[in-house]
Motif scaffolding. Structure first.
Motif, PDB file in Angstrom:
ATOM      1  N   ASP A 163       0.849  -1.174   0.000  1.00  9.23           N
ATOM      2  CA  ASP A 163       0.000   0.000   0.000  1.00  9.23           C
ATOM      3  C   ASP A 163       0.896   1.238   0.000  1.00  9.23           C
ATOM      4  O   ASP A 163       1.802   1.365   0.828  1.00  9.23           O
ATOM      5  N   GLN A 164       0.675   2.140  -0.939  1.00 12.13           N
ATOM      6  CA  GLN A 164       1.572   3.292  -1.092  1.00 12.13           C
ATOM      7  C   GLN A 164       1.556   4.221   0.121  1.00 12.13           C
ATOM      8  O   GLN A 164       2.526   4.939   0.369  1.00 12.13           O
ATOM      9  N   LYS A 165       0.476   4.200   0.885  1.00 10.48           N
ATOM     10  CA  LYS A 165       0.379   5.082   2.037  1.00 10.48           C
ATOM     11  C   LYS A 165       0.992   4.469   3.288  1.00 10.48           C
ATOM     12  O   LYS A 165       1.730   5.128   4.025  1.00 10.48           O
ATOM     13  N   THR A 166       0.691   3.196   3.536  1.00 10.91           N
ATOM     14  CA  THR A 166       1.132   2.564   4.789  1.00 10.91           C
ATOM     15  C   THR A 166       2.350   1.661   4.629  1.00 10.91           C
ATOM     16  O   THR A 166       3.047   1.384   5.600  1.00 10.91           O
ATOM     17  N   HIS A 191       2.068  -1.398   4.060  1.00 14.35           N
ATOM     18  CA  HIS A 191       1.604  -2.730   4.425  1.00 14.35           C
ATOM     19  C   HIS A 191       1.141  -3.501   3.182  1.00 14.35           C
ATOM     20  O   HIS A 191       0.851  -2.927   2.140  1.00 14.35           O
TER      21      HIS A 191
END
Length: 420
Positions: free
Chosen positions: A265-268, A270
């Motif tokens: 996931d690019q944000k987290t 994860h």
């Protein structure tokens, strides 16, 4: 139709209890071959950190020495959403770990005198005659020159052909990406011709550049043998070795063992389920058997293959290659000026379709001279150490490979456990 274009994305939440398979037996084997089982046990918590931090969904790790499995450990999940734990017989997309298998298939023909390493590839695939090489410019103003020498078969094995995958920002790679943007237009009949129509990145034999070279070796095997690549591998490698779960797709009755593939996931950072995975869903027989990245396998099957290589071409009384063939195959063939083959691989030369350690003191890892292996785009990894008689394999399903450097930890953790 699934095909190679998906590999362009690959170059560059639930924590689960770790389960060591047959812990008592593997501990006994570990001690008998010179490993400390206590030190090998350090592998599990180190790998578990990646799972606990949401970086990997699950892993399967194997260490063998002198032909005996000293450590085999399933951790995390095969499929998080479905609640399926990783298991010893889980099936993985091995992507570029297909390359050494394709090379072995070709070498069985080489041993029979069906081709020679210095043959031009155009002898078998005529579209690759009179190739052009990129010089400068772009688009309609691109400047090309004639290839000063033909692409030899040895160039395909070493990735010195000038062919590419489309991974970089070069003008040539832009053409590759344009070609692969319409995979439905690529067929077994036209694929080689469409690749041959593109300019080479460099003059053949003058540089190392990762590309479709091993894929063309697969076409070479098909041309010489008159059989589809998977059929030839089945008859000459998989069936003789008892590699029951290796092939170019997962049959319906085995899909329950097929691992889910993830990315970040690019944000987290994860793991999340990867959409539009490279080369499709691997659940049906593809039109093109991709020798550079199309196989699925299990850790036990790949261990059998790797141990065969370590044994000099034979395992359990079944011989696939001659001892000198394997020696030739696992020897560095790059000239000194091309070592290391890439900046990220200090101390590494290149053998046939895989890297080989030529200067272990430069590698940044505990290692031995002659250590060989390769990795896959979904973070699978194997190395074979002929000095220590070790096979080490990790399997997971996370793209892109190298994003999480858990294999670096694994490799050193294996060597630190040697106590003999």
């Amino acid at each position: 139709m699934r095909f190679i274009f998906g590999l362009m994305v690959c170059y560059t939440l639930m924590a689960c209890q770790s389960t060591v398979v047959d812990a008592k037996n593997t501990a006994s084997e570990a001690e008998s071959v010179g490993f400390s089982s206590e030190r090998l046990a350090r592998i599990a918590p180190a790998i578990q950190e990646y799972i606990d931090q949401g970086k990997l969904a699950g892993t399967l790790t194997l260490v063998a020495k002198d032909g005996k499995i000293a450590y085999l450990n399933a951790q995390g999940m095969q499929d998080k959403a479905a609640g399926i734990s990783m298991r010893e017989d889980s099936i993985f997309r091995i992507y570029s770990m297909s390359k050494p298998v394709t090379a072995v298939a070709a070498m069985t023909l080489w041993e029979q005198g069906k081709f020679h390493m210095l043959d031009p590839i155009s002898k078998y695939l005529p579209k690759f005659k009179d190739m052009k090489v990129y010089v400068s410019g772009s688009g309609t103003e691109m400047v090309l020159e004639d290839a000063k020498s033909p692409i030899r078969i040895i160039d395909l094995f070493m990735h010195t052909s000038g062919l590419s995958y489309g991974f970089t920002g070069s003008e040539v790679d832009k053409l590759y990406r344009q070609l692969f943007s319409k995979p439905e237009e690529l067929t077994p009949e036209n694929f080689a011709g469409k690749i041959a129509a593109l300019p080479l990145n460099h003059q053949p034999g003058t540089a190392w550049h990762y590309g479709l070279s091993t894929d063309l070796i697969g076409f070479l095997v098909e041309k010489i043998s008159g059989k589809k690549l998977g059929e030839y591998m089945q008859e000459n490698i998989f069936s003789p070795l008892g590699m029951l779960d290796t092939g170019f797709y997962v049959p319906t009755d085995k899909v329950n063992r097929f691992t889910q593939i993830y990315t970040a996931d690019q944000k987290t950072g994860h793991t999340i389920v990867m959409q539009n995975e490279p080369l499709g869903d691997f659940k049906s027989d593809p039109a093109i058997h991709n020798g550079g990245g199309g196989l699925v396998s299990t850790i036990q099957d790949y261990f059998t293959f790797a141990q065969m290589m370590l044994n000099g071409g034979e395992i359990n009384g079944v011989r696939i290659l001659g001892r000198k063939t394997v020696e030739y195959m696992t020897t560095n063939h790059l000239p000194k000026q091309l070592i290391p083959f890439e900046h990220y691989a200090p101390g590494e030369g290149f053998a046939l379709a895989m890297s080989v350690t030529v200067a272990p003191e430069m590698s940044g890892f505990m290692s031995s001279k002659g250590n060989f292996g390769w990795a896959g785009a979904a973070s699978t990894y194997f190395r074979v150490d002929p000095v220590e008689k070790i096979v080490m394999i990790t399997m997971t399903q996370f793209i892109p490979g190298g994003f999480h450097r858990y294999n670096d930890d694994f490799r050193n953790l294996v060597y630190q456990a040697l106590v003999d």
